[in-house]
Design a protein around this motif. Structure first.
Motif, PDB file in Angstrom:
ATOM      1  N   THR A 172      -9.335  -8.858  -5.400  1.00 46.03           N
ATOM      2  CA  THR A 172      -8.687  -7.779  -4.650  1.00 46.03           C
ATOM      3  C   THR A 172      -8.959  -6.422  -5.291  1.00 46.03           C
ATOM      4  N   GLU A 198      -3.233  -1.997   0.895  1.00 47.97           N
ATOM      5  CA  GLU A 198      -2.484  -1.049   1.736  1.00 47.97           C
ATOM      6  C   GLU A 198      -1.697  -0.076   0.859  1.00 47.97           C
ATOM      7  N   LEU A 199      -1.113  -0.593  -0.197  1.00 50.12           N
ATOM      8  CA  LEU A 199      -0.373   0.255  -1.120  1.00 50.12           C
ATOM      9  C   LEU A 199      -1.315   1.242  -1.809  1.00 50.12           C
ATOM     10  N   ASN A 200      -2.487   0.775  -2.213  1.00 50.40           N
ATOM     11  CA  ASN A 200      -3.472   1.635  -2.853  1.00 50.40           C
ATOM     12  C   ASN A 200      -3.848   2.815  -1.966  1.00 50.40           C
ATOM     13  N   ARG A 201      -4.007   2.561  -0.686  1.00 53.50           N
ATOM     14  CA  ARG A 201      -4.362   3.647   0.239  1.00 53.50           C
ATOM     15  C   ARG A 201      -3.264   4.700   0.329  1.00 53.50           C
ATOM     16  N   GLY A 202      -2.019   4.281   0.091  1.00 52.59           N
ATOM     17  CA  GLY A 202      -0.910   5.207   0.184  1.00 52.59           C
ATOM     18  C   GLY A 202      -0.628   5.979  -1.095  1.00 52.59           C
ATOM     19  N   GLU A 251      -3.800  -8.021   1.049  1.00 52.85           N
ATOM     20  CA  GLU A 251      -3.547  -7.054   2.123  1.00 52.85           C
ATOM     21  C   GLU A 251      -2.515  -6.017   1.689  1.00 52.85           C
ATOM     22  N   GLN A 252      -1.425  -6.468   1.099  1.00 57.12           N
ATOM     23  CA  GLN A 252      -0.358  -5.549   0.700  1.00 57.12           C
ATOM     24  C   GLN A 252      -0.784  -4.637  -0.448  1.00 57.12           C
TER      25      GLN A 252
END
Length: 199
Positions: free
Chosen positions: A99, A192-196, A188-189
């Motif tokens: 990941t 997604e957190l990294n993008r935020g 996935e989580q």
């Protein structure tokens, strides 16, 4: 000579109670010193001010290398490995590093909220869930690491880690642990957190 910024962290780590069914990883024996050298190298690598706070070491991974979510298969150059490791790989370590290949920017560090290896009584080559009291006991060690490494964002890999540091006033989003069928949702989580996160 500058003071060791991790001195208090290791002091708290070594002061944790050692039940008969939990193994300390960083003692004064040769294996403990090897694991500590590996852990110090890991903490010194360039990283994002982000900590993935997991649950506990596994016998196939951190118990071998001394580094969270790192089994022999994920070990990078510079880490010292035992001549005859008790296991060559760990499923959770594989998922985490697969990941992190998609992580944007410097990668986060990892640490378990309960840093001793909990096992089924009589069989160190097993993993058991840490008891609530063990998780509570490990929380101050994690909080000291967060302070020592100037961590800005903590991501709890599971609810146990989230709850342990919440009691100290540290908020952390929780994501699904990668073990026991959680690999896809974990990945996935986490991404997604990294993008935020702010760059």
């Amino acid at each position: 000579m500058p003071a060791d910024p991790l001195a208090r962290f290791f002091e708290l780590l070594r002061a944790l109670p050692e039940p008969v069914d939990a193994e300390p990883l960083y003692g004064d024996d040769a294996e403990g010193r090897r694991r500590e050298r590996n852990l110090r190298r890991y903490f010194a690598m360039p990283h994002a001010p982000v900590l993935l706070l997991g649950e506990a070491p596994g016998w196939r991974g951190m118990t071998v290398t001394g580094v969270p979510f790192v089994s022999v298969r994920e070990a990078q150059a510079g880490l010292e490995l035992p001549e005859h490791p008790q296991a060559p790989w760990e499923a959770s370590s594989r998922v985490v590093w697969a990941t992190l290949r998609d992580w944007r920017g410097p990668i986060p560090l990892s640490w378990p909220v309960y840093p001793l290896h909990p096992f089924v009584a009589g069989d160190p080559r097993t993993n058991r869930t840490p008891r609530p009291a063990e998780v509570r006991a490990g929380a101050p060690v994690a909080l000291e690491l967060i302070r020592a490494l100037d961590i800005e964002t903590v991501v709890a890999v599971g609810r146990k880690a989230q709850g342990a540091i919440a009691a100290a006033g540290v908020e952390a989003p929780a994501i699904r642990p990668p073990a026991q069928g959680g690999a896809a949702l974990f990945a996935e989580q986490l991404i997604e957190l990294n993008r935020g996160l702010k760059p």
